[in-house]
Motif scaffolding. Structure first.
Motif, PDB file in Angstrom:
ATOM      1  N   ILE A 241       0.838  -1.201   0.000  1.00  0.00           N
ATOM      2  CA  ILE A 241       0.000   0.000   0.000  1.00  0.00           C
ATOM      3  C   ILE A 241       0.873   1.251   0.000  1.00  0.00           C
ATOM      4  CG2 ILE A 241      -1.615   1.364   1.396  1.00  0.00           C
ATOM      5  CD1 ILE A 241      -2.841  -1.330   2.286  1.00  0.00           C
ATOM      6  N   GLU A 242       1.902   1.230   0.823  1.00  0.00           N
ATOM      7  CA  GLU A 242       2.791   2.389   0.910  1.00  0.00           C
ATOM      8  C   GLU A 242       3.465   2.675  -0.428  1.00  0.00           C
ATOM      9  OE1 GLU A 242       5.790   3.974   4.302  1.00  0.00           O
ATOM     10  OE2 GLU A 242       6.255   1.980   3.501  1.00  0.00           O
ATOM     11  N   LYS A 243       4.015   1.648  -1.073  1.00  0.00           N
ATOM     12  CA  LYS A 243       4.725   1.844  -2.331  1.00  0.00           C
ATOM     13  C   LYS A 243       3.786   2.267  -3.456  1.00  0.00           C
ATOM     14  CE  LYS A 243       8.699   0.654  -0.605  1.00  0.00           C
ATOM     15  NZ  LYS A 243       9.738   1.684  -0.328  1.00  0.00           N
ATOM     16  N   VAL A 244       2.627   1.632  -3.531  1.00  0.00           N
ATOM     17  CA  VAL A 244       1.669   1.979  -4.581  1.00  0.00           C
ATOM     18  C   VAL A 244       1.162   3.403  -4.410  1.00  0.00           C
ATOM     19  CG1 VAL A 244      -0.656   1.497  -5.460  1.00  0.00           C
ATOM     20  CG2 VAL A 244       0.965  -0.378  -5.100  1.00  0.00           C
ATOM     21  N   CYS A 245       0.857   3.786  -3.183  1.00  0.00           N
ATOM     22  CA  CYS A 245       0.311   5.122  -2.954  1.00  0.00           C
ATOM     23  C   CYS A 245       1.370   6.211  -3.128  1.00  0.00           C
ATOM     24  CB  CYS A 245      -0.347   5.197  -1.582  1.00  0.00           C
ATOM     25  SG  CYS A 245      -1.903   4.267  -1.525  1.00  0.00           S
ATOM     26  N   GLU A 246       2.624   5.891  -2.903  1.00  0.00           N
ATOM     27  CA  GLU A 246       3.699   6.841  -3.212  1.00  0.00           C
ATOM     28  C   GLU A 246       3.721   7.152  -4.702  1.00  0.00           C
ATOM     29  OE1 GLU A 246       7.334   5.158  -1.808  1.00  0.00           O
ATOM     30  OE2 GLU A 246       6.945   5.641   0.307  1.00  0.00           O
ATOM     31  N   VAL A 247       3.525   6.134  -5.516  1.00  0.00           N
ATOM     32  CA  VAL A 247       3.469   6.333  -6.964  1.00  0.00           C
ATOM     33  C   VAL A 247       2.197   7.075  -7.355  1.00  0.00           C
ATOM     34  CG1 VAL A 247       3.243   5.138  -9.184  1.00  0.00           C
ATOM     35  CG2 VAL A 247       4.904   4.331  -7.484  1.00  0.00           C
ATOM     36  N   ARG A 250       1.931  10.852  -7.313  1.00  0.00           N
ATOM     37  CA  ARG A 250       2.633  11.632  -8.341  1.00  0.00           C
ATOM     38  C   ARG A 250       1.816  11.760  -9.618  1.00  0.00           C
ATOM     39  NH1 ARG A 250       7.169   8.496  -6.271  1.00  0.00           N
ATOM     40  NH2 ARG A 250       7.130   7.077  -8.082  1.00  0.00           N
ATOM     41  N   HIS A 251       0.597  11.233  -9.613  1.00  0.00           N
ATOM     42  CA  HIS A 251      -0.254  11.267 -10.811  1.00  0.00           C
ATOM     43  C   HIS A 251      -1.615  11.871 -10.466  1.00  0.00           C
ATOM     44  CE1 HIS A 251       2.365   8.609 -13.292  1.00  0.00           C
ATOM     45  NE2 HIS A 251       2.747   8.183 -12.100  1.00  0.00           N
ATOM     46  N   SER A 252      -2.236  12.458 -11.464  1.00  0.00           N
ATOM     47  CA  SER A 252      -3.593  12.984 -11.282  1.00  0.00           C
ATOM     48  C   SER A 252      -4.571  12.383 -12.280  1.00  0.00           C
ATOM     49  CB  SER A 252      -3.604  14.516 -11.418  1.00  0.00           C
ATOM     50  OG  SER A 252      -3.113  14.906 -12.689  1.00  0.00           O
ATOM     51  N   GLU A 253      -4.071  11.575 -13.222  1.00  0.00           N
ATOM     52  CA  GLU A 253      -4.911  10.883 -14.188  1.00  0.00           C
ATOM     53  C   GLU A 253      -4.448   9.431 -14.281  1.00  0.00           C
ATOM     54  OE1 GLU A 253      -7.554  12.104 -15.530  1.00  0.00           O
ATOM     55  OE2 GLU A 253      -7.256  14.166 -14.849  1.00  0.00           O
ATOM     56  N   PHE A 254      -5.386   8.525 -14.503  1.00  0.00           N
ATOM     57  CA  PHE A 254      -5.028   7.110 -14.474  1.00  0.00           C
ATOM     58  C   PHE A 254      -4.190   6.680 -15.665  1.00  0.00           C
ATOM     59  CE2 PHE A 254      -9.173   6.740 -16.750  1.00  0.00           C
ATOM     60  CZ  PHE A 254      -8.803   5.936 -17.819  1.00  0.00           C
ATOM     61  N   GLU A 255      -4.335   7.343 -16.805  1.00  0.00           N
ATOM     62  CA  GLU A 255      -3.633   6.891 -18.008  1.00  0.00           C
ATOM     63  C   GLU A 255      -2.122   6.812 -17.788  1.00  0.00           C
ATOM     64  OE1 GLU A 255      -3.098   5.221 -21.460  1.00  0.00           O
ATOM     65  OE2 GLU A 255      -5.127   5.901 -20.971  1.00  0.00           O
ATOM     66  N   SER A 256      -1.548   7.853 -17.232  1.00  0.00           N
ATOM     67  CA  SER A 256      -0.103   7.862 -17.014  1.00  0.00           C
ATOM     68  C   SER A 256       0.315   6.965 -15.857  1.00  0.00           C
ATOM     69  CB  SER A 256       0.372   9.300 -16.736  1.00  0.00           C
ATOM     70  OG  SER A 256      -0.203   9.788 -15.519  1.00  0.00           O
ATOM     71  N   ALA A 257      -0.646   6.551 -15.031  1.00  0.00           N
ATOM     72  CA  ALA A 257      -0.327   5.784 -13.826  1.00  0.00           C
ATOM     73  C   ALA A 257      -0.434   4.271 -14.019  1.00  0.00           C
ATOM     74  CB  ALA A 257      -1.257   6.205 -12.687  1.00  0.00           C
ATOM     75  N   LEU A 258      -1.053   3.807 -15.092  1.00  0.00           N
ATOM     76  CA  LEU A 258      -1.332   2.379 -15.246  1.00  0.00           C
ATOM     77  C   LEU A 258      -0.070   1.523 -15.147  1.00  0.00           C
ATOM     78  CD1 LEU A 258      -4.029   2.453 -18.085  1.00  0.00           C
ATOM     79  CD2 LEU A 258      -4.393   2.071 -15.639  1.00  0.00           C
ATOM     80  N   THR A 259       0.940   1.859 -15.907  1.00  0.00           N
ATOM     81  CA  THR A 259       2.177   1.072 -15.870  1.00  0.00           C
ATOM     82  C   THR A 259       2.955   1.274 -14.575  1.00  0.00           C
ATOM     83  OG1 THR A 259       2.355   1.023 -18.286  1.00  0.00           O
ATOM     84  CG2 THR A 259       4.383   0.649 -17.030  1.00  0.00           C
ATOM     85  N   PRO A 260       3.149   2.522 -14.100  1.00  0.00           N
ATOM     86  CA  PRO A 260       3.876   2.707 -12.833  1.00  0.00           C
ATOM     87  C   PRO A 260       3.208   2.025 -11.638  1.00  0.00           C
ATOM     88  CG  PRO A 260       3.800   4.773 -14.036  1.00  0.00           C
ATOM     89  CD  PRO A 260       2.905   3.820 -14.760  1.00  0.00           C
ATOM     90  N   ILE A 296      -3.963  -1.246  -5.385  1.00  0.00           N
ATOM     91  CA  ILE A 296      -4.275  -0.532  -6.622  1.00  0.00           C
ATOM     92  C   ILE A 296      -5.556   0.288  -6.464  1.00  0.00           C
ATOM     93  CG2 ILE A 296      -4.907  -0.792  -9.049  1.00  0.00           C
ATOM     94  CD1 ILE A 296      -1.934  -1.238  -8.444  1.00  0.00           C
ATOM     95  N   ALA A 297      -6.568  -0.274  -5.808  1.00  0.00           N
ATOM     96  CA  ALA A 297      -7.804   0.490  -5.580  1.00  0.00           C
ATOM     97  C   ALA A 297      -7.526   1.746  -4.767  1.00  0.00           C
ATOM     98  CB  ALA A 297      -8.831  -0.391  -4.874  1.00  0.00           C
ATOM     99  N   LEU A 298      -6.728   1.615  -3.708  1.00  0.00           N
ATOM    100  CA  LEU A 298      -6.355   2.792  -2.911  1.00  0.00           C
ATOM    101  C   LEU A 298      -5.604   3.804  -3.766  1.00  0.00           C
ATOM    102  CD1 LEU A 298      -5.290   1.006   0.370  1.00  0.00           C
ATOM    103  CD2 LEU A 298      -7.001   2.830   0.247  1.00  0.00           C
ATOM    104  N   GLY A 299      -4.704   3.310  -4.620  1.00  0.00           N
ATOM    105  CA  GLY A 299      -3.967   4.211  -5.495  1.00  0.00           C
ATOM    106  C   GLY A 299      -4.876   4.963  -6.444  1.00  0.00           C
ATOM    107  N   MET A 300      -5.876   4.293  -6.993  1.00  0.00           N
ATOM    108  CA  MET A 300      -6.810   4.948  -7.918  1.00  0.00           C
ATOM    109  C   MET A 300      -7.659   5.995  -7.203  1.00  0.00           C
ATOM    110  SD  MET A 300      -6.256   3.953 -10.950  1.00  0.00           S
ATOM    111  CE  MET A 300      -5.473   2.607 -11.873  1.00  0.00           C
TER     112      MET A 300
END
Length: 395
Positions: A241-247, A250-260, A296-300
């Motif tokens: 959770i910590e690592k995913v949410c750190e990434v 750094r994003h505000s839209e899902f498109e750029s975040a999918l791979t990271p 991933i859900a938390l990250g989204m």
């Protein structure tokens, strides 16, 4: 059917308990239905199949051939049909409606399992009335095998099951009954999930319930929800959770975040790069790993600032187990008070032939009853300790 009144971002903090329960449960079901038809595929495969990203309810991956096309047949995934995530969530609400108090693993054995085995219900993906058990995945059929046929201790029945998100996916009601008390939601979900899962699958159930509970608190934000999860989560689940949410931050839209996001969770996910061909070490107990879906859900939710549409569409287009990811993201966003698009909720309710609002009404009623019981129990405890010479604390 009663629709949740939409609220603008400016007055989300004013959402009532009823609004948050409705938002969480309707939001979870809609996310589930949107993710179902693209479950198991990669973002690139989804992009190619649909000629772009998914922006709403879509039809089956194999079109009219869904009845025979493997590996999905015979399920009609798509066209607004909810999956087993929602069926299990509603089943757990029925247990709360029967017990009308906090639940434990024995409540799962005494009430949930018989319901799955003996009460036919409309199954949207089968387009027929059937026993819920006939729709469940093997990891959920484990409940019946272990508790009904194996007579296992309910608190330990989850041991030996494949470790996945099967218990976590339907734990939103636990977070709602324990609204604004994440630690209590975590503890109750861990107890319940002991009948179903072990290791990081059980841990995820506790943390997801805590996330939904934290989202119900007045003034809650995606950041405060993540903080509550990190304060409770253990081992690989916490680290993932910590690592995913750190990434995600750094994003505000899902498109750029999918791979990271996938790269961030990959070291903790046991399934591997090919979702339909799991690695040899997939879904085995471990203190070092985590399910993929919850981080991933938390990250989204975090990268979308809680906005329902963006959080759920990000979850759907992530692919892999995206119906469960979108179920979790939808529940958290709805609990935060963000409105579920009414066109989506109406279409899902109509297509699935389910009243998505009645379970929320029932659970809100039960939640108030449980809270009143908790207050009485707490006051009785205070009185007992006071008689034992412990000074009563005053505000």
């Amino acid at each position: 059917m009663r629709h949740m009144k939409s609220k603008s971002p400016e007055n989300i903090h004013e959402a009532s308990l009823d609004d948050r329960i409705t938002g969480a449960l309707v939001g979870a079901a809609v996310g589930d239905a949107l993710g179902g038809p693209v479950e198991g595929y990669s973002p690139d495969q989804i992009l190619e199949r649909h000629g772009g990203r998914v922006h709403g309810i879509v039809g089956p991956w194999n079109g009219d051939a869904w009845r025979t096309a493997r590996p999905i047949a015979p399920y009609h995934k798509g066209d607004g049909h909810v999956t087993d995530d929602t069926l299990m969530t509603h089943a757990l609400i029925r247990v709360y409606a029967t017990v009308r108090d906090h639940l434990d693993a024995y409540a799962i054995a005494d009430h949930l399992v018989p319901d799955l085995m003996t009460n036919p219900r409309w199954i949207p993906e089968l387009e027929a009335e059937a026993l819920p058990l006939q729709r469940l995945f093997l990891a959920e059929k484990w409940l019946v095998a272990r508790l009904h046929y194996g007579h296992a201790d309910p608190r330990e029945a989850g041991t030996g099951n494949i470790v996945n998100c099967g218990a976590a996916m339907y734990m939103a009601p636990v977070g709602l009954v324990n609204a604004a008390d994440p630690a209590a939601a975590y503890a109750e979900a861990l107890d319940i999930a002991g009948a179903h899962q072990s290791s990081y699958g059980r841990e995820a159930a506790g943390v997801f319930a805590a996330a939904v509970s934290a989202a119900c608190a007045p003034g809650a934000t995606p950041e405060s929800v993540v903080a509550a999860c990190l304060s409770l989560a253990k081992d690989g689940t916490r680290e993932a959770i910590e690592k995913v949410c750190e990434v995600a931050a750094r994003h505000s839209e899902f498109e750029s975040a999918l791979t990271p996001l996938r790269q961030a969770v990959a070291p903790y996910d046991t399934v591997g790069a090919d979702y339909r061909s799991p690695s040899l070490g997939a879904r085995r107990p471990s203190r070092l790993h985590a399910i993929e879906e919850l981080p991933i859900a938390l990250g989204m939710v975090l990268l979308s600032s809680g906005d329902y549409r963006r959080a759920v569409l990000g979850s759907v287009n992530y692919g892999r187990d995206c119906d469960s990811i979108a179920t979790m993201a939808g529940a958290m966003s709805g609990a935060l008070g963000h409105p579920v698009p009414e066109d989506w909720s109406k279409q899902v309710a109509d297509a699935s032939r389910l009243d998505l609002w009645e379970p929320a009404r029932v659970l809100a009623e039960v939640t108030r009853e449980v809270f009143a019981r908790d207050v009485r129990r707490r006051r009785a405890h205070e009185q007992a300790l006071s008689r034992l010479g412990v000074p009563t604390c005053s505000a």
